[in-house]
Design an enzyme around this catalytic site. Sequence first.
Site, PDB file in Angstrom:
ATOM      1  N   VAL B  17      46.070  90.160  27.198  1.00 17.77           N
ATOM      2  CA  VAL B  17      47.171  89.525  26.471  1.00 17.77           C
ATOM      3  C   VAL B  17      47.833  90.516  25.512  1.00 17.77           C
ATOM      4  O   VAL B  17      49.060  90.671  25.504  1.00 17.77           O
ATOM      5  CB  VAL B  17      46.683  88.280  25.693  1.00 17.77           C
ATOM      6  N   GLY B  18      47.030  91.212  24.709  1.00 15.81           N
ATOM      7  CA  GLY B  18      47.575  92.089  23.679  1.00 15.81           C
ATOM      8  C   GLY B  18      48.487  93.173  24.225  1.00 15.81           C
ATOM      9  O   GLY B  18      49.538  93.474  23.634  1.00 15.81           O
ATOM     10  N   GLY B 188      39.826  87.889  41.489  1.00 19.91           N
ATOM     11  CA  GLY B 188      40.140  87.989  40.065  1.00 19.91           C
ATOM     12  C   GLY B 188      40.448  86.670  39.397  1.00 19.91           C
ATOM     13  O   GLY B 188      40.860  86.634  38.246  1.00 19.91           O
ATOM     14  N   ASP B 202      34.652  76.860  28.211  1.00 17.76           N
ATOM     15  CA  ASP B 202      36.045  77.177  27.855  1.00 17.76           C
ATOM     16  C   ASP B 202      36.858  75.888  27.675  1.00 17.76           C
ATOM     17  O   ASP B 202      37.588  75.724  26.696  1.00 17.76           O
ATOM     18  CB  ASP B 202      36.649  78.060  28.958  1.00 17.76           C
ATOM     19  N   LYS B 206      38.799  74.161  24.245  1.00 21.89           N
ATOM     20  CA  LYS B 206      40.192  73.705  24.213  1.00 21.89           C
ATOM     21  C   LYS B 206      40.267  72.216  23.889  1.00 21.89           C
ATOM     22  O   LYS B 206      41.160  71.765  23.168  1.00 21.89           O
ATOM     23  CB  LYS B 206      40.856  74.008  25.551  1.00 21.89           C
ATOM     24  N   GLY B 307      46.540  84.107  32.028  1.00 20.56           N
ATOM     25  CA  GLY B 307      47.319  85.238  32.537  1.00 20.56           C
ATOM     26  C   GLY B 307      47.863  86.008  31.349  1.00 20.56           C
ATOM     27  O   GLY B 307      48.346  85.398  30.386  1.00 20.56           O
TER      28      GLY B 307
HETATM   29  N1  LIG Z   1      43.516  86.435  29.212  1.00 18.14           N
HETATM   30  C1  LIG Z   1      44.047  85.219  29.180  1.00 18.14           C
HETATM   31  O1  LIG Z   1      44.596  84.774  30.164  1.00 18.14           O
HETATM   32  C2  LIG Z   1      43.968  84.395  27.924  1.00 18.14           C
HETATM   33  C3  LIG Z   1      44.585  83.129  27.906  1.00 18.14           C
HETATM   34  C4  LIG Z   1      44.553  82.354  26.734  1.00 18.14           C
HETATM   35  C5  LIG Z   1      43.896  82.846  25.630  1.00 18.14           C
HETATM   36  N2  LIG Z   1      43.274  84.066  25.678  1.00 18.14           N
HETATM   37  C6  LIG Z   1      42.587  84.540  24.475  1.00 18.14           C
HETATM   38  O2  LIG Z   1      43.248  85.705  24.013  1.00 18.14           O
HETATM   39  C7  LIG Z   1      42.300  86.568  23.389  1.00 18.14           C
HETATM   40  C8  LIG Z   1      42.384  87.939  24.049  1.00 18.14           C
HETATM   41  O3  LIG Z   1      42.073  87.790  25.419  1.00 18.14           O
HETATM   42  P1  LIG Z   1      42.214  89.012  26.437  1.00 18.14           P
HETATM   43  O4  LIG Z   1      42.031  88.418  27.794  1.00 18.14           O
HETATM   44  O5  LIG Z   1      43.442  89.777  26.150  1.00 18.14           O
HETATM   45  O6  LIG Z   1      40.913  89.881  26.049  1.00 18.14           O
HETATM   46  P2  LIG Z   1      40.529  91.355  26.550  1.00 18.14           P
HETATM   47  O7  LIG Z   1      41.315  91.699  27.772  1.00 18.14           O
HETATM   48  O8  LIG Z   1      39.051  91.400  26.596  1.00 18.14           O
HETATM   49  O9  LIG Z   1      41.041  92.296  25.365  1.00 18.14           O
HETATM   50  C9  LIG Z   1      40.380  92.371  24.106  1.00 18.14           C
HETATM   51  C10 LIG Z   1      41.019  93.515  23.320  1.00 18.14           C
HETATM   52  O10 LIG Z   1      40.481  93.522  22.012  1.00 18.14           O
HETATM   53  C11 LIG Z   1      39.961  94.826  21.729  1.00 18.14           C
HETATM   54  N3  LIG Z   1      38.770  94.660  20.913  1.00 18.14           N
HETATM   55  C12 LIG Z   1      37.693  93.892  21.180  1.00 18.14           C
HETATM   56  N4  LIG Z   1      36.784  93.982  20.200  1.00 18.14           N
HETATM   57  C13 LIG Z   1      37.291  94.867  19.284  1.00 18.14           C
HETATM   58  C14 LIG Z   1      36.826  95.391  18.047  1.00 18.14           C
HETATM   59  N5  LIG Z   1      35.637  95.056  17.563  1.00 18.14           N
HETATM   60  N6  LIG Z   1      37.634  96.260  17.388  1.00 18.14           N
HETATM   61  C15 LIG Z   1      38.821  96.618  17.886  1.00 18.14           C
HETATM   62  N7  LIG Z   1      39.324  96.150  19.047  1.00 18.14           N
HETATM   63  C16 LIG Z   1      38.559  95.280  19.735  1.00 18.14           C
HETATM   64  C17 LIG Z   1      39.659  95.455  23.056  1.00 18.14           C
HETATM   65  O11 LIG Z   1      39.723  96.862  22.932  1.00 18.14           O
HETATM   66  P3  LIG Z   1      39.467  97.836  24.221  1.00 18.14           P
HETATM   67  O12 LIG Z   1      40.616  97.557  25.134  1.00 18.14           O
HETATM   68  O13 LIG Z   1      39.527  99.201  23.648  1.00 18.14           O
HETATM   69  O14 LIG Z   1      38.140  97.423  24.761  1.00 18.14           O
HETATM   70  C18 LIG Z   1      40.781  94.894  23.925  1.00 18.14           C
HETATM   71  O15 LIG Z   1      41.937  95.679  23.797  1.00 18.14           O
HETATM   72  C19 LIG Z   1      40.946  85.885  23.530  1.00 18.14           C
HETATM   73  O16 LIG Z   1      40.663  85.164  22.362  1.00 18.14           O
HETATM   74  C20 LIG Z   1      41.151  84.931  24.694  1.00 18.14           C
HETATM   75  O17 LIG Z   1      40.326  83.786  24.631  1.00 18.14           O
HETATM   76  C21 LIG Z   1      43.309  84.848  26.800  1.00 18.14           C
END
Ligand SMILES: NC(=O)c1ccc[n+]([C@@H]2O[C@H](COP(=O)([O-])OP(=O)(O)OC[C@H]3O[C@@H](n4cnc5c(N)ncnc54)[C@H](OP(=O)(O)O)[C@@H]3O)[C@@H](O)[C@H]2O)c1
Lengths: 437, 437
Positions: B17-18, B188, B202, B206, B307
């Site tokens: 997401v980020g 995936g 999960d 929610k 996504g």
């Molecule tokens: N993915 C989805 O579809 C989705 C949908 C709804 C909500 N969300 C929520 O959105 C949030 C992010 O999800 P995501 O899928 O983007 O997660 P992700 O792909 O696992 O990304 C996590 C990011 O946070 C960084 N990070 C983790 N721990 C850290 C720490 N201690 N210090 C600094 N950086 C740190 C990681 O760095 P590195 O890259 O360097 O490891 C990575 O860039 C979660 O809360 C998730 O529940 C996600």
Amino acid sequence: MTEYRRLRVALLGAGAVGSQVAALLRKHGDELADRAGAALDLVGIAVRDLDAPRDTDLPRELLTTDPEPLIVGADIVIELMGGIEPARTHILAAINSGADVVTANKALLATHGPEIFEAADQVGASVYYEAAAAGAIPIIRPLRDSLAGDRVQRIMGIVNGTTNYILDRMDREGSEFSDVLADAQALGYAEADPTADVEGYDAAQKAAILASLAFHTAVPLDGVHREGITSVDKQMMDAARHAGYVIKLLAVCERLTGADGESISVRVYPALIPREHPLASVHGANNAVFVQAEAAGDLMFYGAGAGGVQTASAVLGDIVSAARRHIAGGVGVGESTRANLPVVPIGRVTTRYQITLEVDDEPGVLATVAGILSEGRVSIATVEQTVIRESNGEPGVARIVIGTHKAVEQDLSETVDRLAASGVVERVVSVLRVEGN
Amino acid sequence: MTEYRRLRVALLGAGAVGSQVAALLRKHGDELADRAGAALDLVGIAVRDLDAPRDTDLPRELLTTDPEPLIVGADIVIELMGGIEPARTHILAAINSGADVVTANKALLATHGPEIFEAADQVGASVYYEAAAAGAIPIIRPLRDSLAGDRVQRIMGIVNGTTNYILDRMDREGSEFSDVLADAQALGYAEADPTADVEGYDAAQKAAILASLAFHTAVPLDGVHREGITSVDKQMMDAARHAGYVIKLLAVCERLTGADGESISVRVYPALIPREHPLASVHGANNAVFVQAEAAGDLMFYGAGAGGVQTASAVLGDIVSAARRHIAGGVGVGESTRANLPVVPIGRVTTRYQITLEVDDEPGVLATVAGILSEGRVSIATVEQTVIRESNGEPGVARIVIGTHKAVEQDLSETVDRLAASGVVERVVSVLRVEGN
Ligand SMILES: NC(=O)c1ccc[n+]([C@@H]2O[C@H](COP(=O)([O-])OP(=O)(O)OC[C@H]3O[C@@H](n4cnc5c(N)ncnc54)[C@H](OP(=O)(O)O)[C@@H]3O)[C@@H](O)[C@H]2O)c1
Ligand SMILES: NC(=O)c1ccc[n+]([C@@H]2O[C@H](COP(=O)([O-])OP(=O)(O)OC[C@H]3O[C@@H](n4cnc5c(N)ncnc54)[C@H](OP(=O)(O)O)[C@@H]3O)[C@@H](O)[C@H]2O)c1
């Protein structure tokens, strides 16, 4: 019990929606105060006729035929009279005396929206209108706030319950338009004068409101191309079903990208949509708004697009928002029209089409038809030809159903004119746009 | 170009997401500034590993492994790291240094929501989390604002894409759970460790977030009854289809009215829903939230529940809201928990059930089964008995499928235990709740 600051709420109109708003304000007063952080005091209700019967029990002493004194000193003015005047004058007076305004008046917003939002901007007042675009369906906040960081590409809305009810029954029962309309009138789904609904005026007003919000552009009502459903008949419905489509009255708001930058198109017309599209399963008088955004992808919002108590839900949500803002100050809900995109005329829009023709069943006819289409820059995707009267002495008649690739509306309509004049075409049975894939 | 006030935006996390949020902030900066009324300066992005590959192109100089300095002095902090710590500590630090917070972290909000909202309340900061409940689908604002004047009676949500993908394929293809799961992992759609999804964790997070908002009550995660989909097999799917149902993993949030006042129930389990219910046509990894409110009636919100780029849309909407509020001041988006309704345990919930039994095919068995149900206060609505093995020497086996009227969960489960121990029942094949009519 928390002691809340008290806000003075004036209600203009106690008809289908207003009478329900008044009843709910009184019934759930304490809960609403907790949610708003302010007590909502209904100080009066303006009506035309003090003695008219009302849908809900309202204390006689709240009713008045004189709106002005109610507006002066109100914190929140709720306009549910409908129509342009005197609604416009009352809303402007409310804004200028420091009130926030809640309205469900699509006719007024679609024609005088910019004037009203401008007046509100001047004094820092807010105008809320969640009920004006799709009744009870929350669509204004999602477009204005939730999607504020995204780019809306396209909206396809079923935003008129009466026409969806009629088309849905025609589809399910195989009935004729006029029969279903008469029945809908008897059942209260259609008005005695159904023009605003069946000719698409109501949907066009909502389309203008949705497009203005989605594209950050003031869309004037006369920028909305409008066609109603009176020409949709049983034969078109049957043919649509046969081809895997259903006919819906759609409000389409579209972002176009061309060599000379971006523009938008806003249009209301009956269109074919594939049976498996989410909008195809919107039945009865229900409404739905399908939104395609660059990042979010496909979203759909579904629910009751009209009805007194349903619409009152959206109005009450706006009242709570207005109350929260009125006591805490802060962000008004002005209109952002900074994108200010040009609205293109229907002639420049491209869609897919389904053209149904009756032709002489003779050798070479299909070739002639195909030639005219190709000259007119209309490219054929599918053709189905069926003999509908064998030749016996007289020449036979065949029906040709042509599905086109995307074509420019202007090219298409000129091509259809040329087909009609070609000599081989007996009758242009129908020309329908195809949306939704 | 308008000269806007500049806001400092810190991003924590550049994963699925980020990285999309960062890319969109940079790509649409000017447009976002127009919408927000403020320029959004991305001042830095905290990650764990500076050298990890990223989904989008991000300027190397924005990346840091040290979040603290980013947070100090930021106007808006976007937390997209996930997990409880250090996300919680960073969010509290951001709030206490005067920033508004945007997060998509459902795990954190479902467990530490009250602590975070309380901290924000103390200093007048806002916490936005549109992406935490249903990804790209705007559901937080509709519940919090649009329905603020209404009373939500019930929410039924398909809020986990992975399980909906699996169940949908099992339904369409007649495949077994384990085969579809393996395929979903390869494609995936499911994680290597699928526990959080398939066991309903999960969805339960929610559900807690949605119920808290809808009922103005802090719902702790352990107040949510949770069952996953690992016990759903091909046979149950086939039987559901045969009976006109489909099995979906539902998050149900319900307002209950009893002699001793109102309470709520929040639960996640696989349930049968009728094929004609709008939730039945939510296919693939899509999500939808079906809301029933006292005045508004039935509403449905549909779209992508996950996504990276889709979720980024909701996050960006929150950033724009935070920016608008940050410059104009005014109403924070605190949580109203004033209703503070008790959360009842699953045993006190009533639903309809479908019970499938294998019994000895002998005279009197159905009478025995019916007797046990009636003693247990479980009333039968429909029964279907089919012989599945003829008696030939050995006694035959029959399948009985019982549809019940509404029954209390506690009564039902005791009754099923007694059926299992009755001697005439060979096997309790399945017990499923029926939702949606
Ligand atoms: N993915 C989805 O579809 C989705 C949908 C709804 C909500 N969300 C929520 O959105 C949030 C992010 O999800 P995501 O899928 O983007 O997660 P992700 O792909 O696992 O990304 C996590 C990011 O946070 C960084 N990070 C983790 N721990 C850290 C720490 N201690 N210090 C600094 N950086 C740190 C990681 O760095 P590195 O890259 O360097 O490891 C990575 O860039 C979660 O809360 C998730 O529940 C996600
Ligand atoms: N009905 C729906 O389902 C629906 C759905 C979405 C949006 N809306 C919008 O909501 C608004 C109200 O609709 P409605 O169906 O409630 O209308 P309605 O039933 O016709 O009620 C109009 C009310 O306004 C009062 N009124 C009209 N002109 C007035 C005047 N000059 N001075 C004082 N009072 C006046 C009428 O008074 P009397 O009762 O004394 O005649 C009546 O109480 C309209 O803008 C409409 O487009 C309606």
